[in-house]
Design a protein around this motif. Structure first.
Motif, PDB file in Angstrom:
ATOM      1  N   TRP A   1       0.833  -1.205   0.000  1.00 56.20           N
ATOM      2  CA  TRP A   1       0.000   0.000   0.000  1.00 56.20           C
ATOM      3  C   TRP A   1       0.869   1.257   0.000  1.00 56.20           C
ATOM      4  O   TRP A   1       0.549   2.242  -0.692  1.00 56.20           O
ATOM      5  N   ARG A   2       1.956   1.234   0.762  1.00 57.12           N
ATOM      6  CA  ARG A   2       2.823   2.406   0.820  1.00 57.12           C
ATOM      7  C   ARG A   2       3.389   2.742  -0.560  1.00 57.12           C
ATOM      8  O   ARG A   2       3.393   3.898  -0.987  1.00 57.12           O
ATOM      9  N   GLN A   3       3.862   1.719  -1.269  1.00 57.14           N
ATOM     10  CA  GLN A   3       4.393   1.947  -2.610  1.00 57.14           C
ATOM     11  C   GLN A   3       3.300   2.380  -3.588  1.00 57.14           C
ATOM     12  O   GLN A   3       3.513   3.273  -4.419  1.00 57.14           O
ATOM     13  N   LEU A   4       2.136   1.757  -3.485  1.00 56.27           N
ATOM     14  CA  LEU A   4       1.030   2.151  -4.354  1.00 56.27           C
ATOM     15  C   LEU A   4       0.671   3.619  -4.164  1.00 56.27           C
ATOM     16  O   LEU A   4       0.413   4.341  -5.129  1.00 56.27           O
ATOM     17  N   LYS A   5       0.658   4.064  -2.923  1.00 57.77           N
ATOM     18  CA  LYS A   5       0.262   5.443  -2.646  1.00 57.77           C
ATOM     19  C   LYS A   5       1.342   6.445  -3.039  1.00 57.77           C
ATOM     20  O   LYS A   5       1.055   7.624  -3.243  1.00 57.77           O
ATOM     21  N   ARG A   6       2.580   5.996  -3.157  1.00 62.85           N
ATOM     22  CA  ARG A   6       3.658   6.880  -3.602  1.00 62.85           C
ATOM     23  C   ARG A   6       3.687   7.016  -5.117  1.00 62.85           C
ATOM     24  O   ARG A   6       4.131   8.036  -5.646  1.00 62.85           O
ATOM     25  N   PHE A   7       3.232   5.983  -5.825  1.00 66.84           N
ATOM     26  CA  PHE A   7       3.403   5.964  -7.270  1.00 66.84           C
ATOM     27  C   PHE A   7       2.101   5.882  -8.055  1.00 66.84           C
ATOM     28  O   PHE A   7       2.118   5.760  -9.280  1.00 66.84           O
ATOM     29  N   SER A   8       0.963   5.947  -7.375  1.00 69.25           N
ATOM     30  CA  SER A   8      -0.312   5.876  -8.071  1.00 69.25           C
ATOM     31  C   SER A   8      -1.308   6.817  -7.418  1.00 69.25           C
ATOM     32  O   SER A   8      -0.988   7.501  -6.447  1.00 69.25           O
TER      33      SER A   8
ATOM     34  N   ASP B   1      11.141  12.578   0.044  1.00 72.73           N
ATOM     35  CA  ASP B   1      11.032  12.638   1.505  1.00 72.73           C
ATOM     36  C   ASP B   1      10.940  14.076   2.018  1.00 72.73           C
ATOM     37  O   ASP B   1      10.698  14.290   3.208  1.00 72.73           O
ATOM     38  N   SER B   2      11.147  15.046   1.140  1.00 67.51           N
ATOM     39  CA  SER B   2      11.130  16.454   1.554  1.00 67.51           C
ATOM     40  C   SER B   2       9.737  17.088   1.486  1.00 67.51           C
ATOM     41  O   SER B   2       9.571  18.258   1.836  1.00 67.51           O
ATOM     42  N   PHE B   3       8.747  16.309   1.023  1.00 71.17           N
ATOM     43  CA  PHE B   3       7.399  16.842   0.850  1.00 71.17           C
ATOM     44  C   PHE B   3       6.382  15.906   1.497  1.00 71.17           C
ATOM     45  O   PHE B   3       6.721  14.782   1.875  1.00 71.17           O
ATOM     46  N   PRO B   4       5.140  16.362   1.659  1.00 66.05           N
ATOM     47  CA  PRO B   4       4.097  15.504   2.252  1.00 66.05           C
ATOM     48  C   PRO B   4       3.907  14.205   1.479  1.00 66.05           C
ATOM     49  O   PRO B   4       4.330  14.084   0.323  1.00 66.05           O
ATOM     50  N   ASN B   5       3.238  13.246   2.096  1.00 71.15           N
ATOM     51  CA  ASN B   5       3.143  11.914   1.499  1.00 71.15           C
ATOM     52  C   ASN B   5       1.764  11.555   0.964  1.00 71.15           C
ATOM     53  O   ASN B   5       1.460  10.384   0.772  1.00 71.15           O
ATOM     54  N   THR B   6       0.917  12.550   0.713  1.00 74.14           N
ATOM     55  CA  THR B   6      -0.325  12.305  -0.017  1.00 74.14           C
ATOM     56  C   THR B   6      -0.485  13.391  -1.075  1.00 74.14           C
ATOM     57  O   THR B   6       0.041  14.501  -0.925  1.00 74.14           O
TER      58      THR B   6
ATOM     59  N   ALA C   1       3.897  15.938 -13.254  1.00 74.02           N
ATOM     60  CA  ALA C   1       5.109  15.216 -12.874  1.00 74.02           C
ATOM     61  C   ALA C   1       5.764  15.839 -11.645  1.00 74.02           C
ATOM     62  O   ALA C   1       6.296  15.126 -10.785  1.00 74.02           O
ATOM     63  N   VAL C   2       5.733  17.155 -11.542  1.00 76.57           N
ATOM     64  CA  VAL C   2       6.285  17.826 -10.359  1.00 76.57           C
ATOM     65  C   VAL C   2       5.527  17.392  -9.107  1.00 76.57           C
ATOM     66  O   VAL C   2       6.126  17.118  -8.061  1.00 76.57           O
ATOM     67  N   VAL C   3       4.204  17.310  -9.215  1.00 75.60           N
ATOM     68  CA  VAL C   3       3.413  16.849  -8.066  1.00 75.60           C
ATOM     69  C   VAL C   3       3.806  15.424  -7.693  1.00 75.60           C
ATOM     70  O   VAL C   3       4.022  15.112  -6.516  1.00 75.60           O
ATOM     71  N   MET C   4       3.930  14.545  -8.690  1.00 73.28           N
ATOM     72  CA  MET C   4       4.308  13.157  -8.415  1.00 73.28           C
ATOM     73  C   MET C   4       5.728  13.069  -7.863  1.00 73.28           C
ATOM     74  O   MET C   4       6.011  12.255  -6.975  1.00 73.28           O
ATOM     75  N   ASN C   5       6.625  13.896  -8.369  1.00 69.33           N
ATOM     76  CA  ASN C   5       7.998  13.899  -7.845  1.00 69.33           C
ATOM     77  C   ASN C   5       8.029  14.332  -6.384  1.00 69.33           C
ATOM     78  O   ASN C   5       8.798  13.789  -5.578  1.00 69.33           O
ATOM     79  N   ARG C   6       7.203  15.288  -6.048  1.00 71.86           N
ATOM     80  CA  ARG C   6       7.127  15.713  -4.651  1.00 71.86           C
ATOM     81  C   ARG C   6       6.536  14.605  -3.777  1.00 71.86           C
ATOM     82  O   ARG C   6       6.983  14.396  -2.646  1.00 71.86           O
ATOM     83  N   LEU C   7       5.543  13.917  -4.306  1.00 69.99           N
ATOM     84  CA  LEU C   7       4.922  12.827  -3.559  1.00 69.99           C
ATOM     85  C   LEU C   7       5.953  11.748  -3.222  1.00 69.99           C
ATOM     86  O   LEU C   7       5.919  11.148  -2.150  1.00 69.99           O
ATOM     87  N   GLN C   8       6.881  11.522  -4.130  1.00 69.18           N
ATOM     88  CA  GLN C   8       7.879  10.465  -3.960  1.00 69.18           C
ATOM     89  C   GLN C   8       9.131  10.944  -3.231  1.00 69.18           C
ATOM     90  O   GLN C   8      10.025  10.147  -2.945  1.00 69.18           O
TER      91      GLN C   8
ATOM     92  N   GLU D   1      -0.845  10.490 -17.518  1.00 66.97           N
ATOM     93  CA  GLU D   1       0.498  10.303 -18.058  1.00 66.97           C
ATOM     94  C   GLU D   1       1.560  10.539 -16.977  1.00 66.97           C
ATOM     95  O   GLU D   1       2.555   9.815 -16.906  1.00 66.97           O
ATOM     96  N   ALA D   2       1.339  11.547 -16.149  1.00 62.58           N
ATOM     97  CA  ALA D   2       2.284  11.825 -15.065  1.00 62.58           C
ATOM     98  C   ALA D   2       2.308  10.678 -14.060  1.00 62.58           C
ATOM     99  O   ALA D   2       3.375  10.281 -13.572  1.00 62.58           O
ATOM    100  N   VAL D   3       1.135  10.136 -13.759  1.00 57.98           N
ATOM    101  CA  VAL D   3       1.058   9.015 -12.819  1.00 57.98           C
ATOM    102  C   VAL D   3       1.767   7.790 -13.391  1.00 57.98           C
ATOM    103  O   VAL D   3       2.456   7.053 -12.671  1.00 57.98           O
ATOM    104  N   LYS D   4       1.633   7.572 -14.680  1.00 57.34           N
ATOM    105  CA  LYS D   4       2.262   6.413 -15.318  1.00 57.34           C
ATOM    106  C   LYS D   4       3.782   6.542 -15.395  1.00 57.34           C
ATOM    107  O   LYS D   4       4.463   5.574 -15.719  1.00 57.34           O
ATOM    108  N   GLY D   5       4.299   7.740 -15.114  1.00 56.58           N
ATOM    109  CA  GLY D   5       5.750   7.881 -15.051  1.00 56.58           C
ATOM    110  C   GLY D   5       6.390   8.780 -16.085  1.00 56.58           C
ATOM    111  O   GLY D   5       7.616   8.932 -16.105  1.00 56.58           O
ATOM    112  N   TRP D   6       5.577   9.399 -16.960  1.00 59.19           N
ATOM    113  CA  TRP D   6       6.172  10.327 -17.924  1.00 59.19           C
ATOM    114  C   TRP D   6       6.590  11.590 -17.179  1.00 59.19           C
ATOM    115  O   TRP D   6       5.763  12.288 -16.608  1.00 59.19           O
ATOM    116  N   ASP D   7       7.880  11.870 -17.204  1.00 59.21           N
ATOM    117  CA  ASP D   7       8.402  13.041 -16.502  1.00 59.21           C
ATOM    118  C   ASP D   7       9.268  13.864 -17.455  1.00 59.21           C
ATOM    119  O   ASP D   7      10.478  13.661 -17.552  1.00 59.21           O
TER     120      ASP D   7
END
Length: 217
Positions: free
Chosen positions: A92-99, A138-143, A129-136, A176-182
């Motif tokens: 779940w932790r990985q799913l919430k970081r990358f999806s 450690d310097s930003f919130p985790n949701t 992609a910036v939002v997803m990068n921040r999600l992943q 596209e950003a969620v799928k990993g296009w950065d």
């Protein structure tokens, strides 16, 4: 009279629930541990997240069957987890970081639309992609919600443009950003040099310029 009071009370409850539904949500209750054969509401969330990443291609049915199990195991394998099909805390932790789930996809599409609706498609993906990068990071919130609603993080939230209804393009860019296009080369920040007033943002190391935005780390 009593029926009328009950009716008014029901209307008030509906209004309150509607208003609350638009508020950013922080950490929700911990999801259930799921395995093949599980019948739990969190299976819907699991399938949606796997579908946004391209692992699950069937219709969402809320049933943890063979196809969901295969998708989970592939995700676990690709993200360095034990490929056992058990969706526990680590998975779940990985799913919430990358999806994202449906609510988080809405949040992402809204911030993309509010921040970059006049940009080319790649520029809209870049904001996502910036939002997803921040999600992943450690310097930003985790949701997703906490990243987007972090004080001062996004102009669209501050000036109300976040409240606009996103179009189909914004949703496609979000996916596209969620799928990993950065396109940003791992950027955590971006700004419009024509309107930026913060001296601090100019101190960040630029990675690429897309449309009217400079992206930086």
């Amino acid at each position: 009279m009593i029926l009328r009071q009950r009716s008014m009370f029901a209307v008030l409850i509906s209004i309150v629930l509607f208003l609350l539904s638009g508020l950013p949500v922080s950490q929700a209750q911990s999801p259930a541990t799921l395995t093949k054969g599980s019948a739990h509401p969190d299976v819907w969330d699991l399938q949606f997240r796997l579908r946004t990443l391209g692992y699950y291609t069937q219709l969402l049915d809320g049933k943890y069957g063979t196809q969901t199990d295969t998708a989970v195991k592939q995700f676990q394998s690709d993200y360095g987890l034990a490929s056992d099909g058990i969706v526990g805390e680590q998975t779940w932790r990985q799913l919430k970081r990358f999806s994202v789930n449906q609510k988080e996809l809405d949040v992402l599409a809204k911030v993309i639309y509010g921040e970059a609706r006049g940009e080319p498609f790649i520029g809209q993906v870049a904001v996502g992609a910036v939002v997803m990068n921040r999600l992943q990071s450690d310097s930003f919130p985790n949701t997703i919600s906490d990243v987007v609603f972090q004080p001062g993080a996004f102009t669209a939230v501050d000036d109300g443009q976040y409240g606009m209804i996103p179009d189909r393009t914004a949703y496609l860019a979000a996916l596209e950003a969620v799928k990993g296009w950065d396109p940003t080369k791992d950027a955590l920040y971006y700004f419009n040099p024509a309107t930026a007033t913060s001296k601090w943002i100019w101190s960040r190391t630029p990675t690429i310029t897309i449309g009217r935005h400079i992206f930086a780390i």
